[in-house]
Design a protein around this motif. Structure first.
Motif, short mmCIF file in Angstrom:
data_model
loop_
_atom_site.label_atom_id
_atom_site.label_comp_id
_atom_site.label_asym_id
_atom_site.label_seq_id
_atom_site.Cartn_x
_atom_site.Cartn_y
_atom_site.Cartn_z
N SER A 135 0.81 -1.21 0.00
CA SER A 135 0.00 0.00 0.00
C SER A 135 0.85 1.27 0.00
N HIS A 136 2.15 1.17 0.33
CA HIS A 136 3.02 2.34 0.37
C HIS A 136 3.97 2.41 -0.82
N ARG A 183 5.43 3.13 -4.47
CA ARG A 183 5.18 4.14 -5.49
C ARG A 183 5.00 3.45 -6.84
#
Length: 64
Positions: free
Chosen positions: A3-4, A6
């Motif tokens: 979810s983090h 890029r």
């Protein structure tokens, strides 16, 4: 968990920019700021190298 993470294209662009800046600084350091020699060393046309220097705000005179 991803979810983090890029987007790939963003991470690639950042990595490429870091490489280009470090490479340009290296060839300018080796040629004592001589753009013509740096371009020859990099295998690029002088004008193309100049555009890259401008893109990154690198001042060749700093390496003299």
């Amino acid at each position: 968990d991803c979810s983090h993470a890029r987007p790939f294209s963003e991470a690639k662009a950042e990595t490429l920019a870091r490489f280009e800046r470090a490479y340009l600084e290296s060839v300018l350091s080796q040629t004592k700021g001589n753009i013509t020699q740096a371009a020859r060393m990099a295998g690029k046309e002088r004008r193309a190298l100049g555009k890259l220097l401008k893109k990154y705000g690198i001042e060749p005179a700093t390496y003299r």
